[in-house]
Design an enzyme around this catalytic site. Sequence first.
Site, mmCIF file in Angstrom:
data_model
loop_
_atom_site.group_PDB
_atom_site.id
_atom_site.type_symbol
_atom_site.label_atom_id
_atom_site.label_comp_id
_atom_site.label_asym_id
_atom_site.label_seq_id
_atom_site.Cartn_x
_atom_site.Cartn_y
_atom_site.Cartn_z
ATOM 1 N N CYS A 115 -4.763 -3.156 3.113
ATOM 2 C CA CYS A 115 -4.468 -2.986 4.540
ATOM 3 C C CYS A 115 -5.644 -3.265 5.469
ATOM 4 O O CYS A 115 -5.941 -4.408 5.753
ATOM 5 C CB CYS A 115 -3.882 -1.600 4.794
ATOM 6 S SG CYS A 115 -3.105 -1.547 6.429
ATOM 7 N N LYS B 194 -9.665 1.315 -2.061
ATOM 8 C CA LYS B 194 -9.818 0.777 -0.701
ATOM 9 C C LYS B 194 -11.242 0.985 -0.180
ATOM 10 O O LYS B 194 -11.803 2.076 -0.310
ATOM 11 C CB LYS B 194 -8.800 1.461 0.213
ATOM 12 C CG LYS B 194 -8.686 0.905 1.618
ATOM 13 C CD LYS B 194 -7.497 1.549 2.330
ATOM 14 C CE LYS B 194 -7.271 1.015 3.727
ATOM 15 N NZ LYS B 194 -6.055 1.584 4.350
ATOM 16 N N GLU C 219 -6.460 8.793 7.565
ATOM 17 C CA GLU C 219 -6.878 8.249 6.264
ATOM 18 C C GLU C 219 -8.289 8.688 5.910
ATOM 19 O O GLU C 219 -8.619 8.866 4.738
ATOM 20 C CB GLU C 219 -6.804 6.715 6.271
ATOM 21 C CG GLU C 219 -5.436 6.166 6.015
ATOM 22 C CD GLU C 219 -5.501 4.692 5.648
ATOM 23 O OE1 GLU C 219 -6.019 4.347 4.577
ATOM 24 O OE2 GLU C 219 -5.045 3.875 6.470
ATOM 25 N N ASN D 230 0.230 -0.867 5.466
ATOM 26 C CA ASN D 230 1.092 -0.041 6.329
ATOM 27 C C ASN D 230 0.448 -0.097 7.701
ATOM 28 O O ASN D 230 -0.610 0.519 7.922
ATOM 29 C CB ASN D 230 1.093 1.435 5.907
ATOM 30 C CG ASN D 230 1.909 1.735 4.670
ATOM 31 O OD1 ASN D 230 2.995 2.292 4.729
ATOM 32 N ND2 ASN D 230 1.356 1.381 3.509
ATOM 33 N N ASN E 208 -7.293 5.612 -2.066
ATOM 34 C CA ASN E 208 -6.135 4.768 -1.769
ATOM 35 C C ASN E 208 -6.302 3.529 -2.648
ATOM 36 O O ASN E 208 -7.268 2.773 -2.460
ATOM 37 C CB ASN E 208 -6.178 4.412 -0.269
ATOM 38 C CG ASN E 208 -4.946 3.688 0.206
ATOM 39 O OD1 ASN E 208 -4.173 3.153 -0.570
ATOM 40 N ND2 ASN E 208 -4.763 3.667 1.524
ATOM 41 N N GLU F 191 0.862 -1.199 0.000
ATOM 42 C CA GLU F 191 0.000 0.000 0.000
ATOM 43 C C GLU F 191 0.896 1.248 0.000
ATOM 44 O O GLU F 191 1.926 1.273 0.675
ATOM 45 C CB GLU F 191 -0.840 -0.025 1.294
ATOM 46 C CG GLU F 191 -1.723 1.195 1.515
ATOM 47 C CD GLU F 191 -2.324 1.225 2.929
ATOM 48 O OE1 GLU F 191 -1.660 0.771 3.893
ATOM 49 O OE2 GLU F 191 -3.457 1.708 3.068
HETATM 50 N N1 CDT Z 1 -3.154 1.558 6.380
HETATM 51 C C1 CDT Z 1 -4.020 0.956 7.204
HETATM 52 O O1 CDT Z 1 -5.166 0.675 6.841
HETATM 53 N N2 CDT Z 1 -3.594 0.698 8.443
HETATM 54 C C2 CDT Z 1 -4.454 0.205 9.469
HETATM 55 C C3 CDT Z 1 -4.067 0.815 10.749
HETATM 56 C C4 CDT Z 1 -5.192 0.800 11.680
HETATM 57 S S1 CDT Z 1 -4.936 1.899 12.968
HETATM 58 C C5 CDT Z 1 -5.672 3.303 12.471
HETATM 59 C C6 CDT Z 1 -4.460 -1.310 9.612
HETATM 60 O O2 CDT Z 1 -5.554 -1.872 9.743
HETATM 61 O O3 CDT Z 1 -3.397 -1.919 9.653
#
Ligand code: CDT
Length: 312
Positions: free
Chosen positions: A173, A128, A147, A198, A111, A47
């Site tokens: 993600c 996404k 986000e 990420n 995204n 991502e």
């Molecule tokens: N990039 C992404 O979606 N990261 C989320 C972090 C969650 S905390 C706000 C994840 O689910 O890994």
Amino acid sequence: MSRILTVGAAQLGPIQRDHSRASVVQRLIALLHQANQHGVQLVVFPELALTTFFPRWFVDDITEADHWYETAMPNADTQPLFDEAKRLGIGFSLGYASIETDADGTRHRYNVQTLVERDGSIVATYRKVHIPGHEHHEPGRPFQHAERYYFEPSKEGFGVWRAFDGVIGMMICNDRRWPESYRVMGLQGVEMILCGYNTPIHYVPDPSQDILQGFHNALVMQSGAYQNGTWVVGVAKAGVEEGVDSLGQSMIVAPSGQIVAQTLTTDDELIVARCDLDWCARYTGTLFNFDRYRRPEVYGRITTQRGVMLPD
Ligand code: CDT
């Protein structure tokens, strides 16, 4: 029978704020060259693989963040990746931030993860669905996860595509934490799901979860793979990026739920697996024969209700 798709999960180490796209693309091409030595047919990048994870900062005027988004794909910075992949006959999937402009001039920020076939043609670009984090600046946090300010959620949801001699789906993600993501693709016969991520180790709303990040990452992808009889390729942007430590542990998961390859570092690192797409039928044709065993008539709440409704 066997239908082998040799896949490479190309984990990236951190991309700092001042790293140019051109320098990142050189890293992607280096991973592509490694993949070529292993006979890889499809390389999956994470991502937001062209820039730092910019939602960790808030700007009052969102247009100040426009430089983090791509307005075309390929573009001048990414063309060398497209060219080299086509020359080698390797397909790839790449995550990035995208601005799309409607005919009436309305701009949308997504995204996205795109899928490119071995001949260089774009198969699909997935937007996404599940956008985590928060919409507004939260000054008490050590870093933002805005986000929900920077990205609109997809309206189309989860598709799958006939590509790489199989049925391929994508998610990004946070999507991997939701069973619905896998099941909607499972119901379209998905055989391999590609997922870049990420994931900051420090979960600000509940730090007790920090130590469990690796466990949860494996838990959701292994169960999603098994319960839907599909391969899952999860690929991190890992390591300490602008002071924020992010999870590695990229992995390739079989339809059995077993991890068949996993990264060891939090740097640029390629892992490879020979994935037999016909292995999916061992699960989708038996325990998870949806047509035979699912009971959609009693699952109504899944699609008609969002939050919890307690009994009276
Ligand atoms: N990039 C992404 O979606 N990261 C989320 C972090 C969650 S905390 C706000 C994840 O689910 O890994």
